[in-house]
Design an enzyme around this catalytic site. Structure first.
Site, PDB file in Angstrom:
ATOM      1  N   ASP A  60       0.826  -1.203   0.000  1.00 20.86           N
ATOM      2  CA  ASP A  60       0.000   0.000   0.000  1.00 20.86           C
ATOM      3  C   ASP A  60       0.861   1.254   0.000  1.00 20.86           C
ATOM      4  O   ASP A  60       2.071   1.211   0.265  1.00 20.86           O
ATOM      5  CB  ASP A  60      -0.889   0.026   1.250  1.00 20.86           C
ATOM      6  CG  ASP A  60      -2.082  -0.910   1.141  1.00 20.86           C
ATOM      7  OD1 ASP A  60      -2.317  -1.447   0.049  1.00 20.86           O
ATOM      8  OD2 ASP A  60      -2.770  -1.097   2.161  1.00 20.86           O
ATOM      9  N   LYS A  82      -3.724   3.082  -2.710  1.00 21.87           N
ATOM     10  CA  LYS A  82      -4.978   3.769  -2.987  1.00 21.87           C
ATOM     11  C   LYS A  82      -5.020   5.002  -2.100  1.00 21.87           C
ATOM     12  O   LYS A  82      -5.111   4.897  -0.886  1.00 21.87           O
ATOM     13  CB  LYS A  82      -6.178   2.874  -2.705  1.00 21.87           C
ATOM     14  CG  LYS A  82      -6.223   1.612  -3.558  1.00 21.87           C
ATOM     15  CD  LYS A  82      -7.385   0.715  -3.199  1.00 21.87           C
ATOM     16  CE  LYS A  82      -8.703   1.287  -3.655  1.00 21.87           C
ATOM     17  NZ  LYS A  82      -8.802   1.384  -5.118  1.00 21.87           N
ATOM     18  N   MET A 197      -9.518   7.708   7.694  1.00 19.81           N
ATOM     19  CA  MET A 197      -9.706   8.289   6.355  1.00 19.81           C
ATOM     20  C   MET A 197     -10.854   9.304   6.347  1.00 19.81           C
ATOM     21  O   MET A 197     -11.691   9.320   5.451  1.00 19.81           O
ATOM     22  CB  MET A 197      -9.971   7.170   5.332  1.00 19.81           C
ATOM     23  CG  MET A 197      -8.844   6.154   5.248  1.00 19.81           C
ATOM     24  SD  MET A 197      -9.263   4.655   4.329  1.00 19.81           S
ATOM     25  CE  MET A 197     -10.392   3.834   5.477  1.00 19.81           C
TER      26      MET A 197
END
Length: 278
Positions: A60, A82, A197
């Site tokens: 990641d 991502k 997030m």
């Protein structure tokens, strides 16, 4: 799926672990491994062992270069990050890439920030592996919602403040504020809410929580780049979120009285930040 019986295996460059009774990362299999919240020293021994066993690492964006550098030089690394608002590989493509690499006989290490099963899409990737008959192992990691806050001197629970905590994602599959969240129920369910997030939609989330009855003067802390030398902490209130400027990401957000303990428990300061490994 994998036993803990000692098997003959190739030697890694991690001499201290070569004789340990760890499971083997077999050819044609995938390990979904949590890399922790930031500093490479926060990975588990089993994750460290996997770095020396892998043929290929699919990682990641939140996995540090310092951690990747711990793998042998011959190991292939593939970026599969991502990041919100930026071009990113689709989750389905990442999952199928893991299948293809395993089917090619590779020892595949899927290295994910935090814990793979806490807002890390690890369940989706494991489900795809099951569908295609690929053997796998889950190696849990330290979640930023616990470890990242600890590096800011914020205990996620404390007997004097809360007996419950909620973990909440700041966006759904569409990238918008989660539509499936019962905000009035969330606002009342626990004194402490930890948000992953959530920076992009923090203003909207704050409005929903205020409308659901949370108090504007309630403490809120934002920990950016947790457990790294770049760690920064913003302390404000739920009502003060709208006045914030740019917030460095990645970041973890905590709402509730536990952030008050930072006043005395903020240990990760000064010379401690100079240590790359945490």
């Amino acid at each position: 799926m994998f036993g803990w019986i000692r098997k003959p295996r190739r030697r890694s460059h991690f001499a201290a672990l070569d004789n340990a009774d760890f499971p083997t990362l077999e050819p044609g299999s995938v390990w979904l491994v949590g890399a922790g919240p930031g500093g490479p020293g926060l990975v588990s021994l089993l994750a460290y062992h996997a770095l020396g066993q892998a043929d290929v690492i699919v990682h990641d964006a939140l996995v540090s270069e310092d951690l990747l550098a711990m793998a042998p030089r011959h190991v292939e690394t593939i970026f599969a990050g991502k990041r919100g608002g930026k071009p990113s590989p689709k989750q389905a493509d990442i999952s199928l890439q893991l299948v293809a690499l395993a089917k090619a006989g590779k020892r595949v290490l899927r290295l994910k920030g935090g814990d793979p099963f806490i807002f890390g899409r690890g369940g989706e990737e494991a489900g795809t592996l099951v569908k295609h008959g690929v053997p796998f192992r889950i190696v849990p990691g330290i979640s930023s919602g616990v470890g990242g806050l600890a590096y800011a001197g914020i205990p996620v629970t404390h007997r004097d403040t809360n007996q419950a905590v909620i973990f909440l994602t700041g966006h759904d599959e569409s990238g918008d504020v989660p539509h499936g969240v019962d905000w009035p129920a969330v606002a009342k369910a626990a004194p402490v809410i930890v948000m992953f997030m959530a920076v992009k939609h923090l203003g909207s989330i704050a409005e929903k929580l205020l409308a659901a009855g949370r108090h504007a003067d309630e403490r809120l802390a934002i920990v950016s780049h947790a457990a790294t030398p770049q760690q920064a902490v913003i302390e404000t209130t739920l009502g003060g979120v709208s006045a914030l400027g740019d917030i460095p990401t990645p970041a973890i957000v905590v709402l509730g009285a536990v952030s008050q303990y930072r006043e005395t428990l903020d240990w990760y300061v000064g010379q401690m930040r100079g240590h790359v490994f945490g």
